[in-house]
Scaffold this active site. Structure first.
Site, PDB file in Angstrom:
ATOM      1  N   ILE A 114      -9.141  -5.224  -4.919  1.00 28.32           N
ATOM      2  CA  ILE A 114      -8.209  -4.374  -4.192  1.00 28.32           C
ATOM      3  C   ILE A 114      -6.935  -5.139  -3.861  1.00 28.32           C
ATOM      4  CG2 ILE A 114      -9.289  -4.919  -1.962  1.00 28.32           C
ATOM      5  CD1 ILE A 114      -8.712  -1.964  -1.132  1.00 28.32           C
ATOM      6  N   CYS A 115      -5.854  -4.394  -3.718  1.00 34.19           N
ATOM      7  CA  CYS A 115      -4.566  -4.915  -3.270  1.00 34.19           C
ATOM      8  C   CYS A 115      -3.987  -5.856  -4.322  1.00 34.19           C
ATOM      9  CB  CYS A 115      -4.727  -5.569  -1.904  1.00 34.19           C
ATOM     10  SG  CYS A 115      -3.175  -5.889  -1.036  1.00 34.19           S
ATOM     11  N   ALA A 116      -3.737  -7.106  -3.986  1.00 33.52           N
ATOM     12  CA  ALA A 116      -3.181  -8.075  -4.929  1.00 33.52           C
ATOM     13  C   ALA A 116      -4.235  -8.677  -5.851  1.00 33.52           C
ATOM     14  CB  ALA A 116      -2.477  -9.200  -4.162  1.00 33.52           C
TER      15      ALA A 116
END
Length: 190
Positions: free
Chosen positions: A103-105
C-alpha cells in the site's frame, strides 16, 4: 489456520500496518508483525515506537505464510526496497502464487522484486512514476490483480485490510468483521 507476515521498517506508515493487523486478527488469521532489520523495535513514520513479534532473520521459511504485506510511509518503503532479503521474500512468495500486498509508496518494493510489470496496480499518487506496471488506476482505493493487492494510502488502510482478509478467508468472514467494526456507520457518515 491462514498466516500472514506484515513486514515493517523504520519509517513505515503506522496506520497502513496496524489496520491490516487488526482486521486480519479479528478474522482469525495468524499475523506476525516482522521487523525488516535486526531490531524488534521500529519507529514509524510519525514517531510511534512499535515492538514487532519477530525480525526478518527469525523467518526460516517465508512460504509458511499465505500472504506477505507491507505498508508505505517514508522512509519505510525506501528502506524495504533497499533490503535484499525483504525483496527476496516478495519474489519467493510471488513465484509460489502466494498473496503479495503493498500500500501507498510500498509498491516500489514489488517493482524491485519484478512483480508489478504485468499487473494492474494502484499506489500513493506520484509513486507510479517509480514503478513498472501494466495499468495504473488512480481512482481505485484497492486494486487486485491475481495474487497481488495494492492500495493507495493511509485512509484506505481499512479497505486494503478487508480485501486481504477476503482473499484469505472469503466474503462471509470479511462481512462479519466489517459489521463488527461498524463499517456501515462510517459509510453513512461520509
Amino acid at each position: 489456520m491462514k498466516k500472514a507476515l506484515i513486514l515493517i521498517e523504520n519509517g513505515s506508515e503506522e496506520l497502513e500496518f496496524i489496520a491490516p493487523v487488526d482486521i486480519l486478527r479479528r478474522g482469525g488469521v495468524k499475523v506476525d508483525l516482522v521487523s525488516a532489520n535486526k531490531n524488534k523495535e521500529i519507529q514509524s513514520s510519525h514517531g510511534v515506537k512499535i515492538i514487532a513479534d519477530k525480525t526478518i532473520y527469525d523467518i526460516e521459511n517465508v512460504l509458511e505464510y499465505d500472504a506477505i504485506i507491507i505498508p508505505g510511509g517514508l522512509p519505510g518503503a525506501t528502506n524495504l526496497k533497499d533490503n535484499n532479503l525483504a525483496v527476496d521474500f516478495f519474489k519467493t512468495m510471488s513465484n509460489n502464487n502466494k498473496l503479495v500486498c503493498a500500500i501507498c509508496a510500498s509498491p516500489i518494493v514489488l517493482d524491485e522484486a519484478n512483480i508489478t510489470k504485468d499487473k494492474n496496480i494502484t499506489c500513493y499518487p506520484g509513486f507510479e512514476k517509480q514503478i513498472t506496471y501494466k495499468k495504473y488506476n488512480d481512482k481505485a482505493a484497492v486494486v487486485i490483480d491475481k495474487n497481488v493487492i495494492t492500495g493507495q494510502g493511509p485512509t484506505l488502510s481499512l479497505l486494503f485490510g478487508y480485501e486481504i482478509l477476503n482473499k484469505l478467508l472469503g466474503k462471509e468472514t470479511t462481512d462479519k468483521v466489517k459489521k463488527e467494526m461498524l463499517l456501515d456507520v462510517l459509510k453513512n457518515n461520509l
